[in-house]
Write a protein that holds these residues in place. Structure first.
Motif, mmCIF file in Angstrom:
data_model
loop_
_atom_site.group_PDB
_atom_site.id
_atom_site.type_symbol
_atom_site.label_atom_id
_atom_site.label_comp_id
_atom_site.label_asym_id
_atom_site.label_seq_id
_atom_site.Cartn_x
_atom_site.Cartn_y
_atom_site.Cartn_z
ATOM 1 N N UNK A 12 35.390 29.918 27.458
ATOM 2 C CA UNK A 12 34.845 30.268 26.081
ATOM 3 C C UNK A 12 35.889 31.178 25.364
ATOM 4 N N UNK A 13 36.508 30.711 24.150
ATOM 5 C CA UNK A 13 37.089 31.890 23.432
ATOM 6 C C UNK A 13 38.502 31.375 23.596
ATOM 7 N N UNK A 34 32.197 32.920 21.339
ATOM 8 C CA UNK A 34 32.041 34.081 22.468
ATOM 9 C C UNK A 34 30.740 33.813 23.482
ATOM 10 N N UNK A 35 30.794 34.303 24.557
ATOM 11 C CA UNK A 35 29.502 33.911 25.547
ATOM 12 C C UNK A 35 28.370 34.596 25.187
ATOM 13 N N UNK A 50 39.426 36.388 31.512
ATOM 14 C CA UNK A 50 40.338 35.647 32.223
ATOM 15 C C UNK A 50 41.101 34.746 31.227
ATOM 16 N N UNK A 51 40.311 34.475 30.170
ATOM 17 C CA UNK A 51 41.330 33.448 29.075
ATOM 18 C C UNK A 51 42.453 34.345 28.715
ATOM 19 N N UNK A 65 41.418 37.892 23.001
ATOM 20 C CA UNK A 65 40.395 36.914 22.655
ATOM 21 C C UNK A 65 39.545 37.857 21.802
ATOM 22 N N UNK A 66 38.655 37.118 20.979
ATOM 23 C CA UNK A 66 37.683 37.476 20.157
ATOM 24 C C UNK A 66 36.794 38.668 21.131
ATOM 25 N N UNK A 67 36.376 38.004 22.322
ATOM 26 C CA UNK A 67 35.584 39.027 23.149
ATOM 27 C C UNK A 67 36.071 40.286 23.541
ATOM 28 N N UNK A 68 37.475 40.280 23.754
ATOM 29 C CA UNK A 68 38.325 41.739 23.971
ATOM 30 C C UNK A 68 38.478 42.353 22.776
ATOM 31 N N UNK A 69 38.805 41.715 21.588
ATOM 32 C CA UNK A 69 38.878 42.450 20.420
ATOM 33 C C UNK A 69 37.684 43.151 20.164
#
Length: 281
Positions: free
Chosen positions: A197-198, A206-207, A222-223, A229-233
């Motif tokens: 996802x992402x 996002x999850x 891991x993407x 990723x949006x998750x990391x951002x």
């Protein structure tokens, strides 16, 4: 000796593995090539395996959707790969095919490289988001490193339970819903997003929400397409430390190359090169 290496999977035409392993061959001063062997799921997998055997490869990587399927065609299976239930690296030697899993090693090595402090306290609290093959491999790696507090958040409870069984009777893994994970994020030292996802083109998906994230946490995804990723951002906006997915790709490849050639190639400067390649620079 001229090494004949490759990658099987589908779709894989955009894979960065050929670039990585050609760099490794060059750095190790070895002759050889690394080619894409795309196998369409509509084709006969068994026939393609016969073709590969006749092609006399020295080794090849395996990616989705064949990491489990390849196992029935192997002559031997490494103990780690057998426990994880997936193979991403095959060594072809003396007419025999031996299966390994280097994904978990790639993740652990990358994490050690960037955040060695997390390994100073094996009671650090860890959250895995997702319960697919990648989560299983990473969970296995964390257990090998003696971490004792690893929780799993996933939509399907039974899939997470199957992973937690790897810890045996002494396991201290809580299985929770994604919503429960959202509400308890501040209690985790390391949060690992293990789903796709992402990934491009759905880059804003996002999850879980990170509204409860604590700024002192390490957040991993891991993407690697996109890298950030949006998750990391959103995690970085909260002050968290970031662990990028392309580093896992690089370090798992390093170990696979070592299995094939007995040469361990230093990769530190390749992280930035790979990042630029992935970002199209």
């Amino acid at each position: 000796m001229k090494y004949k290496l490759g990658l099987i999977g589908y779709p894989i035409k955009q894979s960065m593995s050929p670039w990585i392993h050609k760099q490794f061959l060059k750095r190790a001063k070895l002759e050889g090539d690394y080619s894409i062997q795309e196998i369409n799921p509509d084709e006969s997998f068994a026939e393609e395996i016969v073709r590969l055997r006749n092609s006399r490869f020295d080794g090849f990587n395996v990616t989705v959707p064949y990491k489990k399927r390849i196992m029935q065609y192997l002559d031997q299976l490494d103990e780690d790969a057998q426990t994880i239930g997936a193979v991403n690296t095959v060594v072809c030697r003396n007419g025999k095919w031996m299966g390994y899993n280097t994904d978990w090693i790639g993740f652990i090595t990358s994490l050690k490289h960037h955040y060695p402090s997390i390994f100073q306290n094996r009671r650090s609290k860890i959250l895995l988001i997702g319960a697919g093959g990648a989560a299983r491999g990473i969970y296995y790696g964390l257990l090998k490193e003696k971490f004792t507090r690893i929780d799993i958040a996933n939509r399907t409870h039974s899939n997470a339970e199957a992973i937690a069984e790897l810890a045996g009777a002494n396991g201290r893994t809580s299985i929770m819903t994604l919503k429960d994970a959202e509400n308890n994020l501040e209690s985790y030292d390391l949060i690992i997003q293990t789903t796709n996802i992402g990934m491009k083109p759905n880059v804003y998906d996002m999850t879980i929400s990170l509204s409860q994230l604590h700024g002192s946490s390490i957040v991993s995804d891991i993407v690697y397409q996109p890298i950030n990723t949006e998750f990391l951002y959103q995690a970085s906006q909260k002050g968290a430390s970031i662990h990028y997915g392309h580093t896992m790709l690089l370090y798992q490849a390093q170990y696979a190359f070592e299995l094939w050639t007995s040469k361990k190639v230093p990769v530190d400067d390749m992280e930035e090169q790979l990042r630029h390649k992935l970002e199209g620079e």
